[in-house]
Design an enzyme around this catalytic site. Structure first.
Site, PDB file in Angstrom:
ATOM      1  CG  ASP A  55      -0.253   0.081   2.529  1.00 54.78           C
ATOM      2  OD1 ASP A  55       0.923  -0.187   2.488  1.00 54.78           O
ATOM      3  OD2 ASP A  55      -1.132  -0.223   3.507  1.00 54.78           O
ATOM      4  CB  SER A  56       4.299   1.659   0.078  1.00 56.00           C
ATOM      5  OG  SER A  56       4.836   0.536  -0.719  1.00 56.00           O
ATOM      6  CD  GLU A 116       7.598  -0.406   7.536  1.00 58.00           C
ATOM      7  OE1 GLU A 116       6.773  -0.883   7.215  1.00 58.00           O
ATOM      8  OE2 GLU A 116       8.027   0.898   7.186  1.00 58.00           O
TER       9      GLU A 116
HETATM   10  O1  KIV Z   1       3.710  -1.103   1.456  1.00 58.54           O
HETATM   11  C1  KIV Z   1       4.723  -1.797   1.462  1.00 58.54           C
HETATM   12  O2  KIV Z   1       5.393  -1.471   0.730  1.00 58.54           O
HETATM   13  C2  KIV Z   1       5.084  -2.341   2.830  1.00 58.54           C
HETATM   14  C3  KIV Z   1       6.583  -2.476   2.964  1.00 58.54           C
HETATM   15  C4  KIV Z   1       7.365  -1.173   3.394  1.00 58.54           C
HETATM   16  C5  KIV Z   1       7.000  -3.585   3.810  1.00 58.54           C
HETATM   17  O3  KIV Z   1       4.404  -2.730   3.703  1.00 58.54           O
END
Ligand code: KIV
Length: 269
Positions: free
Chosen positions: A50-51, A187
């Site tokens: 979701d990044s 994380e």
């Molecule tokens: O959404 C994402 O990219 C993540 C990573 C930072 C692990 O959850």
């Protein structure tokens, strides 16, 4: 090729990797072309994170991205991923209301995207939900430590599990394992705590800002490859400067269009 030795990576290979001490590589991916490149490079897991809200849609947090948007991006990734295990984030608001809501959201991801697993943020509190999704036949990757969907509650992107709160982190890790998760993302966790969690668990730990003692590593690809030219977290290592290359290339293109040297004969019919 380093990493998992498999024509197509499955969750069972993650358990084998843990047993053999094989480190797992993961990158985020949100589109077909990068997914194809990372897959060909032998990246074991592609995370449709979701990044995407930050690095694709330009939002300040991950909170705004919807399940429909995640599904659209995930479809693009699975089309190109021939070998890598594709894991899709359940976004904020798509699983917290009830276990039923979580199972329905996870089922949509599996039905509509051809992904192999979902990822869900949270520890002890979310463990019963993980159990329900796993019971529905859907592999779950957990995510503890700094969980971006809870950034307002956590007071920003701060390291989790320092000092006395290490015990909570360990409890979270054991709870998601007990609930049936096949892997857990750690994380922004102190390296020694992440190493201790990794030793305590039978499932794979995948670190991001969690030191070198985890079973695997994940990075947001735009950070790792330097497409993101802005501020990056301390845990990022840059493997390329795609942003600078693109800037230079776009400038050359603009120059050649202005000067009338593009297109030339070779690019004309
Ligand atoms: O959404 C994402 O990219 C993540 C990573 C930072 C692990 O959850």
């Amino acid at each position: 090729m380093s990493g998992i030795d498999a024509k197509r990576v499955r969750t069972r290979h993650f358990y084998e990797a843990k047993a053999n001490g094989t480190k797992i590589s993961a990158l985020t991916s949100y589109d077909t072309l990068t997914a194809g490149i990372f897959d060909e490079a032998g990246i074991d897991m592609l995370l449709v994170g979701d990044s995407a809200a930050n690095v694709v849609l330009g939002q300040k947090s991950t909170l705004s991205i919807t399940l429909d948007e995640m599904i659209t991006l995930a479809k693009a990734v699975t089309i190109a991923a021939k070998r890598a295990l594709v894991v899709v984030d359940l976004p904020f608001g798509s699983y917290e209301a009830s276990e039923k809501q979580a199972v329905l959201s996870a089922s949509r991801v599996m039905k509509e995207t051809d992904a192999s697993a979902v990822k869900i943020e949270g520890g002890v509190g979310i463990a019963p939900t993980i159990r329900r999704i796993v019971d529905a036949g859907i592999p779950v990757c957990a995510h503890i430590g700094f969980t971006p969907q809870a950034e307002h509650q956590l007071g920003g992107a701060v390291v989790q599990g320092r000092g006395d709160s290490a015990k909570q982190l360990i409890d979270d890790a054991l709870a998601v394992q007990e609930a049936g998760a096949f892997a857990v993302v750690l994380e922004m966790v102190p390296a020694d705590v992440a190493t201790e969690v990794t030793k305590k668990l039978d499932i794979v730990t995948i670190g991001i800002g969690a030191g070198n003692g985890t079973d695997g590593q994940v990075l947001v690809w735009q950070d790792a490859m330097g497409l993101n030219r802005g501020r990056k977290p301390r845990f990022v290592r840059e493997y390329a400067s795609i942003g600078d290359t693109l800037l230079e290339a776009a400038r050359s293109y603009a120059d050649e269009v202005s000067s009338g040297t593009f297109p030339g004969e070779a690019e004309s019919f």
